[in-house]
Design a protein around this motif. Structure first.
Motif, PDB file in Angstrom:
ATOM      1  N   LEU A 132       0.827  -1.213   0.000  1.00 46.72           N
ATOM      2  CA  LEU A 132       0.000   0.000   0.000  1.00 46.72           C
ATOM      3  C   LEU A 132       0.858   1.259   0.000  1.00 46.72           C
ATOM      4  O   LEU A 132       0.576   2.216  -0.740  1.00 46.72           O
ATOM      5  N   ALA A 133       1.887   1.274   0.829  1.00 44.47           N
ATOM      6  CA  ALA A 133       2.777   2.436   0.856  1.00 44.47           C
ATOM      7  C   ALA A 133       3.436   2.625  -0.499  1.00 44.47           C
ATOM      8  O   ALA A 133       3.632   3.760  -0.962  1.00 44.47           O
ATOM      9  N   GLY A 134       3.767   1.518  -1.155  1.00 39.87           N
ATOM     10  CA  GLY A 134       4.352   1.600  -2.495  1.00 39.87           C
ATOM     11  C   GLY A 134       3.404   2.214  -3.493  1.00 39.87           C
ATOM     12  O   GLY A 134       3.796   3.046  -4.326  1.00 39.87           O
ATOM     13  N   ILE A 135       2.122   1.825  -3.429  1.00 40.16           N
ATOM     14  CA  ILE A 135       1.131   2.433  -4.323  1.00 40.16           C
ATOM     15  C   ILE A 135       1.082   3.938  -4.088  1.00 40.16           C
ATOM     16  O   ILE A 135       1.014   4.739  -5.035  1.00 40.16           O
ATOM     17  N   GLY A 136       1.129   4.339  -2.815  1.00 39.52           N
ATOM     18  CA  GLY A 136       1.086   5.762  -2.494  1.00 39.52           C
ATOM     19  C   GLY A 136       2.270   6.534  -3.041  1.00 39.52           C
ATOM     20  O   GLY A 136       2.106   7.589  -3.671  1.00 39.52           O
ATOM     21  N   VAL A 137       3.476   6.016  -2.818  1.00 40.25           N
ATOM     22  CA  VAL A 137       4.653   6.757  -3.294  1.00 40.25           C
ATOM     23  C   VAL A 137       4.796   6.651  -4.812  1.00 40.25           C
ATOM     24  O   VAL A 137       5.323   7.574  -5.457  1.00 40.25           O
ATOM     25  N   GLY A 138       4.316   5.560  -5.409  1.00 40.45           N
ATOM     26  CA  GLY A 138       4.354   5.465  -6.869  1.00 40.45           C
ATOM     27  C   GLY A 138       3.502   6.536  -7.519  1.00 40.45           C
ATOM     28  O   GLY A 138       3.916   7.199  -8.477  1.00 40.45           O
ATOM     29  N   GLY A 139       2.279   6.720  -6.980  1.00 38.85           N
ATOM     30  CA  GLY A 139       1.424   7.771  -7.506  1.00 38.85           C
ATOM     31  C   GLY A 139       2.001   9.151  -7.269  1.00 38.85           C
ATOM     32  O   GLY A 139       1.954  10.028  -8.144  1.00 38.85           O
ATOM     33  N   ALA A 140       2.571   9.356  -6.081  1.00 35.41           N
ATOM     34  CA  ALA A 140       3.170  10.659  -5.764  1.00 35.41           C
ATOM     35  C   ALA A 140       4.384  10.938  -6.650  1.00 35.41           C
ATOM     36  O   ALA A 140       4.608  12.082  -7.067  1.00 35.41           O
ATOM     37  N   SER A 141       5.177   9.899  -6.949  1.00 33.79           N
ATOM     38  CA  SER A 141       6.355  10.099  -7.794  1.00 33.79           C
ATOM     39  C   SER A 141       5.959  10.495  -9.212  1.00 33.79           C
ATOM     40  O   SER A 141       6.746  11.105  -9.934  1.00 33.79           O
ATOM     41  N   ASN A 142       4.757  10.146  -9.611  1.00 34.40           N
ATOM     42  CA  ASN A 142       4.228  10.578 -10.908  1.00 34.40           C
ATOM     43  C   ASN A 142       3.792  12.038 -10.833  1.00 34.40           C
ATOM     44  O   ASN A 142       4.134  12.853 -11.695  1.00 34.40           O
ATOM     45  N   MET A 143       3.043  12.381  -9.780  1.00 41.05           N
ATOM     46  CA  MET A 143       2.383  13.674  -9.705  1.00 41.05           C
ATOM     47  C   MET A 143       3.327  14.831  -9.410  1.00 41.05           C
ATOM     48  O   MET A 143       3.226  15.903 -10.006  1.00 41.05           O
TER      49      MET A 143
END
Length: 539
Positions: A132-143
């Motif tokens: 879950l934390a990975g999903i969060g930082v993956g999306g943030a690294s895009n945005m």
């Protein structure tokens, strides 16, 4: 040219370089603090005596333990891969700011779940929480890179996107040192290893609060037809009135760019995918992915995630000694990142720094690999560093000095700026997914690589850095100081090594295609003004 002097694409009021644009970039960059902290703390946490005892690592064989550690680290990258793809959908429908809010909430949920792990419950909560934390930082690294890039004046775009990289290094610095601190000050109990996991909540919480203050990207609002709101935010960020010539020109550039791509590609969630039929667009997507392949091929994430293993291969023994050496690695990276974002990225440029970083870094890796091949310190520990071992550690830090102000943050800067408005979100999703894919490959297989290849791991990374020099020279144009709306023109100019100079001359001298666009924009503005006056006279 002084340390902070700027190269502008057109006359720019000093008000444009104000605290608001830096503050928005800094707040959004709390997301990179989350990412940097995780990349640093997990490797040393897995080496904490309290953690290894709690989950009975001593009962595993070397190969089984390497697999377990690889799984704990790599599920995070797997989640980040999918999170970076999900971000394309959220950014299209929700915008940059609300997307950050969503992914920050997912990260905080994952970080909280990790705290439930124990000897009784096992490692399940850590594995689930890291996904879950990975999903969060993956999306943030895009945005975050997109968001900062769309807010930035061209002359300081590299510097502002560099704040994202600085946040990454600050998070990493804390992550590298925190386990040294808990290992030297706390008893080896469950609380000792829980603290590093709990600290993840701090940068995530700061971002969560900060999202309520930052503004949405004006370029995204213009693309959705919300012109009044976009104009209000653009003037707020630039600290200029709507009637200022700089604002008028910037809005004209944005609107004409949007009109062109609406005409050539069209609006809608799926339309940018249709743009991928264009070989020119495909090429930029490929460039973005290869940049992150070569970044991970430098060996950085093998060091970030498995620093105790790396330093042990150099002959450094003892938990605290390894943690201290790792902490110094974090300090060097952070200091050099500040130098990079203040000076190198916008003045020296992207291409030249990538050349220097790859050449110097490759030489250092060859030396380290040769030392391990000859001395084999991992199998012949003496408890004292030899002169060759000291030299290897020196070259490791020298490699850090070459890598950090070049390949560490530059791929993020280039990917945040080289796509047009209609493909920028999709392009950044592709770039982020590539980053996390290669990150996953490295984090998943590094323990096995060290077991099987030993010194060959360093030769492998050195070879990839040499190949990257050829790649950059022939295929990647310099993007510094180029307006986002002129990136298409930049990638049309051949040879690649001269593209930036040619386009800057076109923009500055008033000739060529780029200048024609600006001139047309000005004419269009005058025509609109004339029409408005005629209508008033008629009334």
């Amino acid at each position: 040219m002084t340390l902070l002097s700027l190269k502008e694409d057109r006359p720019t009021p000093k008000a444009v370089y104000n605290w608001r644009v830096y503050a928005c970039a800094a707040v959004a960059s709390f997301a990179s603090c989350m990412i940097g902290y995780d990349s640093a703390f997990i490797g040393t946490t897995l080496a904490l005596p309290s953690f290894t005892k709690e989950f009975n690592f001593a009962s595993y064989s070397p190969s089984a333990l390497a697999l377990l550690q690889a799984n704990i680290v790599s599920v995070y990258q797997a989640g980040a891969f999918f999170g970076s793809l999900f971000a394309y959908g959220t950014s299209h429908f929700l915008g940059r700011r609300k997307s950050l809010f969503v992914f920050c909430a997912v990260f905080l949920l994952g970080a909280g779940i990790m705290l439930a792990a124990s000897a009784k419950r096992g490692l399940g909560p850590i594995l689930a929480g890291r996904v879950l934390a990975g999903i969060g930082v993956g999306g943030a690294s895009n945005m975050v890179p997109i968001y900062i890039s769309e807010l930035s004046p061209p002359a300081v775009r590299g510097r502002l996107v560099g704040i994202y990289e600085l946040g990454w290094q600050i998070g990493g610095l804390v992550g590298f040192w925190i386990n040294y601190g808990v290992n030297t000050t706390l008893a080896p109990t469950r609380s000792q290893w829980l603290i590093p996991f709990a600290v993840q909540l701090i940068p995530g919480g700061l971002l969560f609060i900060g999202v309520f203050w930052i503004k949405e990207s004006p370029r995204w609002l213009f693309s959705k037809g919300r012109k009044e709101e976009a104009m209000e935010i653009l003037c707020w960020i630039r600290m200029l009135e709507p009637t200022d010539q700089y604002i008028i020109e910037e809005v004209e550039y944005i609107e004409r760019d949007l009109e062109r791509f609406e005409r050539e590609v069209g609006k809608g969630f799926w339309k940018p995918f249709l743009a991928l039929k264009d070989p020119k667009i495909q090429w930029r997507f490929l460039l973005g992915g290869l940049l992150f392949m070569f970044q991970n091929g430098s060996g950085i994430n093998a060091i970030n995630y498995y620093s105790p293993t790396v330093f042990r291969s150099l002959g450094i023994t003892g938990t605290n000694t390894g943690f201290l050496t790792t902490g110094l690695f974090g300090v060097v990276k952070t200091v050099l990142t500040v130098v990079w974002l203040l000076w190198l990225v916008d003045l020296v440029g992207r291409r030249r720094m990538l050349f220097i970083g790859a050449a110097g870094g490759s030489f250092c890796m060859w030396f380290i690999g040769a030392y391990i091949k000859i001395a084999n310190p991992g199998l012949n520990p003496s408890g004292k560093m030899s002169s060759g071992g000291i030299a290897a550690v020196f070259f490791f830090y020298l490699w850090t000095a070459f890598y950090t102000p070049s390949w560490n943050g530059t791929p993020w800067v280039v990917n945040s700026e080289m796509f047009d408005q209609n493909t920028r979100s999709l392009g950044q999703a592709s770039a982020s997914a590539n980053n996390w894919f290669w990150n996953f490959i490295i984090s998943r297989f590094t323990p096995q690589m060290f077991l099987k290849m030993k010194y060959g791991v360093y030769f492998f990374f050195a070879s990839l850095m040499i190949i990257s020099i050829v790649f950059i020279y022939f295929y990647l144009p310099e993007t510094k100081s180029i307006p986002l709306e002129s990136m298409d023109r930049l990638f049309e100019i051949k040879p690649v090594r001269k593209a930036n100079k040619v386009l800057m001359e076109e923009l500055g001298m008033g000739n060529g295609r780029a200048a024609t666009t600006a001139e047309d924009a000005s004419v269009s503005s005058d025509e609109k003004a004339g029409q408005s006056q005629a209508e008033k006279a008629s009334v």
